[in-house]
Structures are given as C-alpha cells and as structure tokens.
Design an enzyme around this catalytic site. Structure first.
Site, PDB file in Angstrom:
ATOM      1  N   LEU A  45      -5.394  51.457  -0.387  1.00  0.00           N
ATOM      2  CA  LEU A  45      -6.142  50.464  -1.157  1.00  0.00           C
ATOM      3  C   LEU A  45      -5.709  50.559  -2.617  1.00  0.00           C
ATOM      4  CD1 LEU A  45      -9.648  51.047   0.435  1.00  0.00           C
ATOM      5  CD2 LEU A  45      -8.183  49.051   0.753  1.00  0.00           C
ATOM      6  N   ALA A  46      -6.025  49.554  -3.389  1.00  0.00           N
ATOM      7  CA  ALA A  46      -5.645  49.577  -4.804  1.00  0.00           C
ATOM      8  C   ALA A  46      -6.182  50.833  -5.484  1.00  0.00           C
ATOM      9  CB  ALA A  46      -6.145  48.325  -5.511  1.00  0.00           C
ATOM     10  N   GLU A  47      -7.426  51.199  -5.197  1.00  0.00           N
ATOM     11  CA  GLU A  47      -8.008  52.429  -5.725  1.00  0.00           C
ATOM     12  C   GLU A  47      -8.913  53.097  -4.698  1.00  0.00           C
ATOM     13  OE1 GLU A  47      -7.114  50.034  -9.411  1.00  0.00           O
ATOM     14  OE2 GLU A  47      -8.626  49.592  -7.899  1.00  0.00           O
ATOM     15  N   THR A  48      -9.015  54.401  -4.845  1.00  0.00           N
ATOM     16  CA  THR A  48      -9.944  55.225  -4.069  1.00  0.00           C
ATOM     17  C   THR A  48     -10.715  56.074  -5.073  1.00  0.00           C
ATOM     18  OG1 THR A  48      -8.453  55.298  -2.168  1.00  0.00           O
ATOM     19  CG2 THR A  48     -10.147  57.001  -2.275  1.00  0.00           C
ATOM     20  N   HIS A  77     -13.341  47.845 -10.968  1.00  0.00           N
ATOM     21  CA  HIS A  77     -14.022  47.748  -9.674  1.00  0.00           C
ATOM     22  C   HIS A  77     -14.334  49.115  -9.080  1.00  0.00           C
ATOM     23  CE1 HIS A  77     -10.163  47.743  -7.316  1.00  0.00           C
ATOM     24  NE2 HIS A  77     -10.943  48.035  -6.304  1.00  0.00           N
TER      25      HIS A  77
END
Length: 188
Positions: A45-48, A77
C-alpha cells in the site's frame, strides 16, 4: 511468531475500496524498523502505519509510517487513518475532542469533535528547488523550461517538488509516458 492486530482501512471515504488504502498495525511494540519496512513492502500500500506507546506524556500514541520503500516522518492519510483505527480499537484520548499523535515531525493534534477527524498540517519548510532536480523533472515530463514560471521544494514530512507553469495547457501537455526528451523543445 507473535500475533498482532492489523486493520486495512479506507481513508477519506465511507465506501469500501474507494478511499486511500492504509494498513495499520495496532500493537507494533517490539517490531524494529527492518520488520516494519518488510511488512510495509508486503502490504504494497502507499503507506503502512505502526502504532506504538507514546514517548512523551503529551501524546496519546506514537505512529511510524512506512511506504513499501522507506519510512516517512509524516503523511496526511496515515495520520487520519491511524487515529480512526486507534479510536475504533479502544484508544481513549487524554483530552475530549482531540487526539495527539506523536510522529517523526513531532506532535500533531487531530480534532475528533466533528463528523470526520481533521488536523492542521505541520509547518512546511520551503526551499529553492535544486537546478539539477528541476532539469530532471522538466526532461521527464517533457516540460519546455521556458514555460516554468517558478519552482520550490516543500517539506512537511514528504518532500514535494512544485512547478508553476505559464498555462493550464502547459500542465496538460506534461507527459511522463514518452521515453526521450526532445532537446528541440527546450528552445521552442
């Protein structure tokens, strides 16, 4: 292997699969940076976000944010998504109507008194965009250098390279799908 609570959520929407995807590990204590990075790469994912106990009494929790390739000091986000996940998993803020998150840029206060959480972004550092970086961007996007009005590099966790072009048509003409920069454009 220790089991950990994990949530995958949509941020900025109430409709499943229509928001910004975020993985949140609710109990990341005892994970080191390498393990966090490997898990973030696995989620793709874009970020974790990894939630930890705060290291300062002013914060409700601490978050570390990883992309599949690196750690980020702050991102929007993940700030909102990790706050929502923390609250939904039983987190109790120290102050009514606000959650204080500790992250790489310091403390971020998230207003949870309304229908949706909100925060003020951390201060943004504004610097000149290095000439070699500007050249790389204009070549990669096929932007005619003379069409660039002004540039800056902004940093508030992520680093952003910002270019103002002379017209909307110039913006729409930017194209990263081409493979070679036509040097003849530079004098057009």
């Amino acid at each position: 292997m220790q089991k950990r609570r994990f949530i995958q959520c949509d941020v900025f929407t109430s409709t499943p699969t229509k928001g910004n995807g975020l993985a949140v590990i609710l109990d990341a204590e005892e994970l080191d940076a390498r393990q966090m990075q490997e898990f973030a790469a696995w989620t793709n994912l874009a970020e974790t976000a990894f939630l930890l106990p705060p290291t300062t009494p002013a914060a409700d929790y601490k978050v570390r944010i990883f992309t599949p390739a690196r750690e980020m000091l702050f991102a929007g986000h993940p700030t909102l998504g990790s706050c929502a996940a923390w609250l939904r998993s039983g987190g109790k803020p120290r102050s009514s109507g606000a959650v204080v998150q500790e992250c790489g840029v310091g403390l971020v206060t998230i207003d949870v008194s309304g229908e949706v959480p909100a925060f003020a972004a951390p201060p943004t550092k504004i610097e000149p965009l290095p000439t070699e970086r500007l050249r790389a961007i204009t070549e990669a996007l096929w932007i005619i250098p003379e069409r660039v009005v002004r540039v800056a590099q902004l940093s508030n966790g992520p680093v952003w390279q910002v270019l103002q072009l002379k017209s909307a048509a110039d913006v729409l003409a930017a194209d990263s799908s081409r493979t070679r920069y036509p040097h003849s454009l530079a004098s057009a």
